[in-house]
Design a protein around this motif. Structure first.
Motif, PDB file in Angstrom:
ATOM      1  N   TYR A  44     121.752 -42.923  76.985  1.00  0.00           N
ATOM      2  CA  TYR A  44     122.511 -42.012  77.832  1.00  0.00           C
ATOM      3  C   TYR A  44     123.822 -42.628  78.322  1.00  0.00           C
ATOM      4  O   TYR A  44     124.534 -42.018  79.135  1.00  0.00           O
ATOM      5  N   LYS A 255     123.426 -37.621  70.541  1.00  0.00           N
ATOM      6  CA  LYS A 255     123.494 -36.874  71.798  1.00  0.00           C
ATOM      7  C   LYS A 255     124.893 -36.307  72.040  1.00  0.00           C
ATOM      8  O   LYS A 255     125.048 -35.165  72.497  1.00  0.00           O
ATOM      9  N   ILE A 314     116.877 -39.345  83.137  1.00  0.00           N
ATOM     10  CA  ILE A 314     118.154 -38.640  83.150  1.00  0.00           C
ATOM     11  C   ILE A 314     118.664 -38.436  84.570  1.00  0.00           C
ATOM     12  O   ILE A 314     119.864 -38.318  84.817  1.00  0.00           O
ATOM     13  N   VAL A 317     120.884 -41.213  85.398  1.00  0.00           N
ATOM     14  CA  VAL A 317     122.220 -41.079  84.818  1.00  0.00           C
ATOM     15  C   VAL A 317     123.119 -40.283  85.746  1.00  0.00           C
ATOM     16  O   VAL A 317     124.258 -40.668  86.036  1.00  0.00           O
TER      17      VAL A 317
END
Length: 898
Positions: A44, A255, A314, A317
């Motif tokens: 990520y 991604k 996530i 992130v």
């Protein structure tokens, strides 16, 4: 060279968001003390916060491809990742064919053993390498396209025979025994149909060749990516978004492309994703995408993600992005002074306005901090001797000073008209909840960092001390934050604390080696390469700020500047303090090794300081003091001179053949400095722009070429002569008036007493109020515009003496014109300090602007045309007046007005 670009750099550096220049990088506008990339799931990383690129960190890392990792596993891990990548992406098809025949000498292929061991894989790679140059969609230029796009590569999927290619791939699919290889052929069928715009056939190929294998390995998501593209071609937006979403969630290296391919342009698109999301992970991924796209305040999305799964990767992130967004407002590389004029406020009893209090978060000294400070002072060998008398302020006063950085500053949102939002309190409340439910130390680190930004250093320290981790990235961040808390929380930087800095943090203050200039703009215009702000830079800013508010101006200046920078904006008070520091015998180790390292490039510092003092004295008409200072400044090494100058007459850059004859800040001052303008042209040679007075030969003190000491000596003699009431005294006073006018902002020799080497325009030549603009520190000193304004009344006073004692009408006319010129300078100063504050969007802008101009014209004619009026009334018939009408258009206009 710095002088030539000063006006432009001032505007650039004083603006927090300037994006017009190609070399500007918004990611270099804050100190980046919180390392975003400490998140554990590195896939990520591209979605961390950046304003420089579409995605974060391409220059720093490369995410491993799951496709290469899948091949690596297929080959039994006999090859490294790099070797596998070379085999799949770089080894020519001919080498694979040779390997198939048993005669390849390729070292990577030899590690696989024989062809037979991996026959299906090698055959697939041969076919894939044949297809790869054609695997792109054919670009079709719109007939309405404004730009012509030249064909870069004529190979695309339509260049292959469609029927033969589909037949070959289908045959190879059916023949393959290994499900993984079969899946890869299925992927090629889906991709080929997509790139030939056979979108329906592509979706059918996925259903027939990919889905039945029920393998969710890397080739599956490559095929799913192609399926989503075909669905986009069929206008099946919802299905396409969902499949791109699956690729985004499950693929490591794709991604970014999956995110770009998703068309999430409205709330309905997100709602469709949320409806189909069944697991907390899917829901959090959807919320992340919404928070990523709409980033004015991410807390709402983070709250929803927390409710779904507080351990979500996530979520970290989005949190890291949020910290970075706040950092840009709390830790800018430059704090702009919000008010005009001298805003410096370092007195102990300073009273803060409610407006400032609302904007600055004030910290109280904690009980433990007071104990720590007590012991620091108790065991300090020099106590509070960093300045001769100490700051004279208590810890509470220092910590509560509204100019103590860092604090929140509202910035313009990059690429938007919006202002940044300070969501730190809501964010802190959320992280406090998350860290209670999540075992990841990331949340404790984040919580501690938010406390640091809010100046709650004690809480930040307590949180950091409780963290137990072996994660090396976490440990690096924790140790840096402990150091930051220690330094930033210190109320006063005294000698004891300086010893502590040298003992425990010396490496952070090491001088960086300048990087080689590579940018063409830097090479052409003298900019240093725009290097990434560092922890070193932040600490220097903090200490510069602390020294500033506690009154150690010299140390504050030298933390961010070199001594030679003083010449760009000479400041009398600061010069005195710098001289005291330079002469200080008992400097601490920190002062000697860190601060005093910036005492540079001025030759003899004592001479340097005395030339500055002499300049200030002579501008104030204190000629006796000026002479004394210049006597001590004879060893002045001179200003750095350029190699040449631009010649406006020939439109060419001419190099100097002999720089020893140029004015260097002390030597080579022309005797024409006592003359008057023939015409106003700063670019012309002195002999073209200036003319000596007819009577100058009566004063042998004035040489054709002088040093500043000789100049001061000559002026002193003129002053003595000017005390007489005779004609010679009048002439002497006229010459002194000329000197003061000619070295003002309007004069041809305006560089002589402001530490400049020529009269070209620049930051020093500014009519407005020019008190020191520094409120927090002296950072970017050479790029700020300020210098003591000219006192035109001094020139006028000497001209008045000349006018009173002269009986020559021609001379009187010349004197009155010079007085009128000085009076014009006074008007310019008045005008600059009374500029209208009218917004362009004001519906009455035109009328207000017109009223302002009328008022200024009235003021000019009633208050600043005294000597023009006297010239017109009493001296219009003189030859001097008539000659001036031909050389000065404004004077001619004034004389002809009714």
């Amino acid at each position: 060279m710095k002088k030539l670009i000063l006006s432009a750099t001032v505007l650039f550096l004083m603006s927090s968001k300037v994006v017009a220049c190609s070399w500007y990088d918004p990611d270099y506008e804050y100190f980046n003390l919180f390392t975003q990339s400490i998140i554990k799931d590195k896939t990520y990383l591209p979605f961390l916060h950046t304003l420089s690129n579409r995605f974060y960190g391409h220059e720093h890392f490369e995410i491993p491809s799951e496709n290469i990792e899948s091949w690596q596993k297929f080959f039994g891990n006999n090859l490294s990742y790099v070797e596998t990548q070379t085999l799949v992406e770089k080894i020519p098809m001919n080498d694979l064919n040779s390997f198939k025949k048993g005669n390849s000498g390729n070292t990577i292929l030899s590690k696989l053993g024989s062809y037979q061991k991996y026959a299906e894989a090698i055959d697939y790679l041969i076919e894939a390498k044949y297809l790869e140059p054609f695997m792109r969609i054919n670009y079709v230029e719109s007939p309405d396209s404004f730009y012509f796009t030249p064909e870069q590569n004529d190979k695309n999927a339509t260049k292959l025979d469609y029927a033969k290619t589909v037949s070959a791939l289908t045959s190879l699919y059916n023949a393959a025994k290994n499900p993984e290889i079969k899946l890869r052929y299925g992927y090629q069928l889906v991709r080929f149909n997509h790139y030939t715009r056979n979108y329906e056939a592509s979706t059918q190929a996925f259903k027939k060749y990919v889905k039945p294998l029920q393998l969710k390995t890397a080739p599956y998501f490559l095929a799913l990516d192609q399926l989503a593209g075909a669905q986009r071609g069929l206008k099946m937006t919802g299905e396409a978004n969902w499949n791109f979403f699956q690729v985004f969630k499950n693929s490591k290296s794709r991604k970014e492309s999956a995110f770009i391919s998703m068309q999430l342009t409205d709330s309905a698109s997100f709602n469709n994703l949320l409806k189909r999301a069944q697991t907390p992970e899917d829901k959090n991924m959807a919320y992340f995408l919404l928070g990523y796209e709409d980033y004015s305040n991410p807390i709402l999305m983070m709250e929803k993600m927390y409710d779904n799964d507080p351990n979500s990767e996530i979520l970290k992130v989005l949190a890291a992005r949020s910290v970075n967004e706040l950092e840009r407002s709390y830790l800018p590389i430059y704090f702009n002074a919000p008010t005009k004029g001298n805003s410096k406020a370092n007195s102990a009893d300073q009273k803060t306005s409610d407006t400032v209090k609302d904007k600055v978060e004030i910290s109280e000294v904690s009980f433990w901090q007071k104990i720590k400070n007590f012991f620091n002072n108790l065991f300090s060998s020099n106590k509070n001797e960093s300045s001769p008398k100490g700051s004279g302020q208590s810890d509470d006063q220092l910590l509560n000073n509204p100019n103590r950085i860092p604090f929140y500053t509202q910035n313009q949102v990059y690429g938007s008209d919006d202002k940044s939002a300070n969501f730190i309190n809501d964010f802190e409340n959320l992280t406090s909840k998350i860290k209670e439910k999540s075992a990841d130390e990331f949340w404790q680190i984040t919580d501690a960092y938010l406390s640091f930004l809010k100046k709650d250093y004690e809480k930040s320290k307590e949180t950091l001390d409780q963290i137990k981790t072996t994660n090396p990235e976490y440990l690096t961040q924790i140790n840096r934050m402990k150091m930051l808390n220690d330094i930033v929380s210190q109320p006063e930087i005294n000698s004891g604390f300086e010893d502590h800095l040298m003992k425990d943090y010396k490496d952070f203050f090491a001088v960086k080696v300048p990087k080689k200039e590579t940018d063409s703009l830097a090479e052409n215009y003298g900019y240093d390469e725009y290097s990434q702000p560092s922890t070193n830079d932040f600490l220097r800013d903090i200490l510069a700020n602390r020294y500033f508010i506690q009154g150690d101006d010299a140390k504050s200046f030298l933390m961010n500047n070199q001594l030679s920078d003083l010449r760009y904006n000479p400041n009398l008070d600061l010069t005195k303090k710098l001289e005291v520091f330079c002469n200080k015998k008992d400097k601490t180790n920190f002062e000697k090794e860190i601060i005093a390292k910036n005492i540079n490039e001025v030759g003899n510092p004592e001479a340097f300081f005395n030339v500055i003092y002499g300049d200030f004295a002579i501008r104030s008409a204190d000629f006796a003091s000026a002479k004394k200072y210049y006597e001590k400044g004879e060893q002045f090494s001179g200003l750095p001179l350029p190699e040449g100058r631009y010649d406006y007459a020939t439109d060419d850059y001419k190099k100097y053949t002999d720089a020893s004859k140029l004015y260097n800040g002390f030597n080579n001052i022309s005797g024409l400095i006592f003359g008057h303008n023939v015409w106003e042209s700063y670019q012309s040679d002195a002999a073209q722009s200036m003319k000596a007075e007819d009577f100058v030969n009566q004063f042998p003190q004035i040489k054709s070429n002088m040093t500043k000491l000789e100049l001061a000596t000559a002026v002193l003699d003129l002053q003595k002569i000017g005390n007489g009431k005779d004609e010679k005294g009048a002439k002497a006073n006229q010459l002194i008036g000329n000197l003061l006018y000619n070295t003002s902002i309007l004069g041809y020799f305006r560089q002589v007493f402001v530490m400049d080497f020529d009269n070209a325009n620049g930051g020093k030549y500014y009519f407005g109020t020019t008190d020191s603009p520094f409120q927090y520190y002296y950072k970017n000193y050479s790029n700020n515009v300020f210098i003591k304004p000219d006192n035109f009344d001094l020139a006028v006073s000497f001209y008045n003496k000349a006018l009173t004692n002269s009986n020559d009408h021609e001379q009187k006319a010349r004197i009155l014109f010079q007085m009128a010129s000085a009076e014009q300078g006074k008007y310019y100063q008045y005008e600059a300090n009374n500029s209208p504050e009218i917004n362009y969007d004001d519906p009455d802008y035109s009328k207000k602007q017109e009223d302002y101009m009328k008022n200024m014209a009235s003021t000019k004619n009633t208050k600043y045309r005294t000597y023009f009026a006297e010239l017109k009334k009493n001296y219009v018939q003189t030859q001097t007046s008539k000659a001036l009408q031909t050389s000065c258009s404004y004077y001619d206009y004034f004389m002809k007005k009714n």
